[in-house]
Design an enzyme around this catalytic site. Structure first.
Site, mmCIF file in Angstrom:
data_model
loop_
_atom_site.group_PDB
_atom_site.id
_atom_site.type_symbol
_atom_site.label_atom_id
_atom_site.label_comp_id
_atom_site.label_asym_id
_atom_site.label_seq_id
_atom_site.Cartn_x
_atom_site.Cartn_y
_atom_site.Cartn_z
ATOM 1 N N HIS A 157 -27.803 -10.118 9.518
ATOM 2 C CA HIS A 157 -27.445 -8.704 9.374
ATOM 3 C C HIS A 157 -27.220 -8.390 7.910
ATOM 4 C CE1 HIS A 157 -25.490 -4.857 10.077
ATOM 5 N NE2 HIS A 157 -26.025 -4.906 11.275
ATOM 6 N N ASP B 92 -28.515 -7.190 18.572
ATOM 7 C CA ASP B 92 -29.710 -7.256 19.413
ATOM 8 C C ASP B 92 -29.835 -8.575 20.174
ATOM 9 O OD1 ASP B 92 -30.808 -4.708 18.846
ATOM 10 O OD2 ASP B 92 -31.265 -5.421 16.834
HETATM 11 N N1 COA Z 1 -34.171 -15.731 10.639
HETATM 12 C C1 COA Z 1 -34.504 -16.521 9.600
HETATM 13 N N2 COA Z 1 -34.164 -16.261 8.331
HETATM 14 C C2 COA Z 1 -33.438 -15.160 8.105
HETATM 15 C C3 COA Z 1 -33.040 -14.305 9.132
HETATM 16 C C4 COA Z 1 -33.426 -14.632 10.438
HETATM 17 N N3 COA Z 1 -33.110 -13.849 11.473
HETATM 18 N N4 COA Z 1 -32.317 -13.303 8.609
HETATM 19 C C5 COA Z 1 -32.256 -13.506 7.302
HETATM 20 N N5 COA Z 1 -32.946 -14.633 6.982
HETATM 21 C C6 COA Z 1 -33.133 -15.206 5.672
HETATM 22 C C7 COA Z 1 -34.329 -14.586 4.957
HETATM 23 O O1 COA Z 1 -35.513 -15.266 5.256
HETATM 24 C C8 COA Z 1 -33.923 -14.740 3.536
HETATM 25 O O2 COA Z 1 -34.120 -16.080 3.162
HETATM 26 P P1 COA Z 1 -34.614 -16.473 1.673
HETATM 27 O O3 COA Z 1 -33.536 -15.957 0.763
HETATM 28 O O4 COA Z 1 -34.720 -17.940 1.729
HETATM 29 O O5 COA Z 1 -35.913 -15.745 1.489
HETATM 30 C C9 COA Z 1 -32.429 -14.547 3.564
HETATM 31 O O6 COA Z 1 -32.006 -14.883 4.880
HETATM 32 C C10 COA Z 1 -31.995 -13.112 3.295
HETATM 33 O O7 COA Z 1 -32.814 -12.232 4.014
HETATM 34 P P2 COA Z 1 -32.903 -10.690 3.680
HETATM 35 O O8 COA Z 1 -34.016 -10.100 4.465
HETATM 36 O O9 COA Z 1 -32.857 -10.459 2.224
HETATM 37 O O10 COA Z 1 -31.496 -10.212 4.197
HETATM 38 P P3 COA Z 1 -31.138 -8.828 4.747
HETATM 39 O O11 COA Z 1 -29.752 -8.595 4.380
HETATM 40 O O12 COA Z 1 -32.104 -7.771 4.389
HETATM 41 O O13 COA Z 1 -31.305 -9.167 6.297
HETATM 42 C C11 COA Z 1 -32.034 -8.474 8.388
HETATM 43 C C12 COA Z 1 -30.969 -8.357 7.313
HETATM 44 C C13 COA Z 1 -31.461 -7.882 9.664
HETATM 45 C C14 COA Z 1 -33.256 -7.644 7.956
HETATM 46 C C15 COA Z 1 -32.443 -9.947 8.616
HETATM 47 O O14 COA Z 1 -31.317 -10.729 8.910
HETATM 48 C C16 COA Z 1 -33.499 -10.095 9.703
HETATM 49 O O15 COA Z 1 -34.680 -9.913 9.436
HETATM 50 N N6 COA Z 1 -33.068 -10.433 10.967
HETATM 51 C C17 COA Z 1 -33.986 -10.523 12.058
HETATM 52 C C18 COA Z 1 -34.306 -9.137 12.617
HETATM 53 C C19 COA Z 1 -33.117 -8.562 13.355
HETATM 54 O O16 COA Z 1 -32.490 -9.214 14.167
HETATM 55 N N7 COA Z 1 -32.883 -7.275 13.111
HETATM 56 C C20 COA Z 1 -31.817 -6.533 13.768
HETATM 57 C C21 COA Z 1 -30.709 -6.254 12.814
HETATM 58 S S1 COA Z 1 -29.326 -5.544 13.645
#
Ligand code: COA
Length: 392
Positions: free
Chosen positions: A263, A321
């Site tokens: 998140h 989710d």
């Molecule tokens: N699975 C695997 N790796 C994940 C992850 C997940 N669900 N969520 C974050 N990461 C990793 C990313 O790959 C990244 O790794 P890196 O630094 O080695 O490249 C790191 O964590 C940070 O990710 P980032 O996208 O910058 O963080 P964010 O703050 O934007 O992430 C989300 C928030 C929700 C976009 C992200 O956690 C995600 O994509 N989750 C899965 C989708 C999801 O469940 N969405 C619903 C949100 S309520």
């Protein structure tokens, strides 16, 4: 990052772009409050209609106010017949979120306008949208299965009505409770992407229909509301709890994310996950169908453990989710409808945010750092040779 002297905050992470009275996300400690009430208190004690009242009117309702709101919701839940006919005429393969977005936008066609051609954006329009969203989702569920839609019933709660309109059966107490708890927990979440989108749209003085249509579009992607459907697909792909570990390792090896984990705001487990897990577990036990919850439970264990190993500097835990998937699977809802049902809860927050934005509006219009070619002469068409700088 700094480009051309401007500081660029990609993804607006940590940037405060506005204020709100509606909800507060405290990501470090894992607390979510609606107008100061902790969801730990609201989830077990308040129904969705009380949350709608809290968000739209600013206070938890008295018993009389709650009854009046329930009556208004029920009286506004039916859809204009031409929109039902429109749903009956689209391909049965249409994706539920496409149908929801289109029909919600279509509701504007049946809403009165003033002499400037504007729709009224007030609490009654908000209640209308809240009431009709579940009717649209339930109607499309039936229409695509070749069944006639079922009219809403005035004597059922919003959550029970939704399940009734899908199946034609009044839900059991635990089913109603599960659906209601889900709607309560999903109702608002500060400036998340879809709510921000709604506020940006409203800030141009667009109306509630336009702003909510924009919000639905933004909810679609699997980094936001699409994650619940994606989580369900994971449960199906895993099939049984002992296969969860291999699934997680394979997904990460392919560079994929584990949907329902992680998140932007929470650095601990999402506080909503605890309540959704508890009700999903209770639902699965009472229905005697224990397929989905145990897979989800093991998937969370393995995801959390393996992500901590592979990304030790990140804090990645279950989000809202994650347990939505087993909960809705146990309610017999197909996986491709989960994002729509997320929208049916979040509409309460979207509507309240739009009204809040309109009440004290300032156009939301950020800047971007320009990183394209420098200013140059215009090239007449007969002197162009095809791909040139800046033609990408
Ligand atoms: N699975 C695997 N790796 C994940 C992850 C997940 N669900 N969520 C974050 N990461 C990793 C990313 O790959 C990244 O790794 P890196 O630094 O080695 O490249 C790191 O964590 C940070 O990710 P980032 O996208 O910058 O963080 P964010 O703050 O934007 O992430 C989300 C928030 C929700 C976009 C992200 O956690 C995600 O994509 N989750 C899965 C989708 C999801 O469940 N969405 C619903 C949100 S309520």
């Amino acid at each position: 990052m700094s480009t051309t002297g401007l500081v660029v905050d990609r993804g607006l992470e940590g940037v405060v772009v506005g204020s709100t009275d509606l909800s507060n996300v405290e990501g470090q400690v894992g607390r979510l409050t609606y107008r100061g009430y902790d969801i730990d208190d609201l989830a077990p004690n308040a129904c969705f209609e009380e949350i709608v009242s809290l968000l739209l009117y600013g206070h938890l309702p008295s018993a009389d106010e709650l009854e009046s709101l329930k009556r208004e919701l029920a009286s506004r839940a039916s859809l204009p017949e031409p929109l039902v006919a429109a749903m009956q005429n689209v391909p049965k393969t249409a994706w539920p979120m496409d149908v929801l977005r289109t029909i919600v936008s279509g509701l504007a066609l049946f809403s009165p306008v003033n002499n400037k051609g504007e729709h009224v954006s007030d609490v009654h329009t908000a209640i209308e949208l809240i009431a009709k969203m579940t009717t649209i989702v339930a109607a499309w569920d039936r229409i695509r299965r070749g069944l006639d839609p079922i009219e809403p019933r005035a004597d059922l709660s919003h959550a029970a009505n939704f399940l009734y309109m899908r199946s034609g059966k009044v839900p059991t107490e635990i089913e109603e409770d599960a659906m209601d708890t889900y709607f309560v927990l999903l109702a608002d979440h500060s400036y998340n992407a879809s709510t921000f989108s709604a506020r940006v749209t409203a800030s141009t003085r667009a109306d509630l229909y336009a702003a909510v249509t924009a919000a639905i579009a933004t909810l679609t992607g699997d980094l936001h509301g699409g994650a619940a459907s994606a989580s369900y697909n994971n449960l199906v792909a895993i099939g049984s709890p002992e296969k969860a570990e291999k699934f997680v390792r394979d997904e990460l090896a392919k560079g994929n994310r584990i949907m329902g984990m992680g998140h932007r705001e929470y650095r601990v487990r999402d506080p909503r996950a605890k309540h959704l897990e508890a009700i999903a577990k209770r639902l699965s036990e009472q229905r005697g169908d224990t397929k989905w919850y145990p897979i989800a439970r093991e998937l969370e264990n393995q995801s959390q453990r393996i992500l901590a190993e592979e990304k030790p500097d990140r804090k990645i835990y279950a989000n809202v989710d994650f347990y939505s998937a087993p909960l809705m699977a146990d309610l017999g809802i197909p996986g491709d409808e989960y994002t729509c049902i997320f929208a049916c809860g979040r509409i309460a927050g979207w509507a309240a945010h739009v009204l809040e934005q309109l009440h004290d509006n300032r156009l939301i219009r950020p800047q971007a750092a320009y990183v394209g070619p420098p200013p140059g002469p215009f090239v007449p068409i007969d002197q162009r040779s095809g791909a040139t700088v800046g033609s990408a």
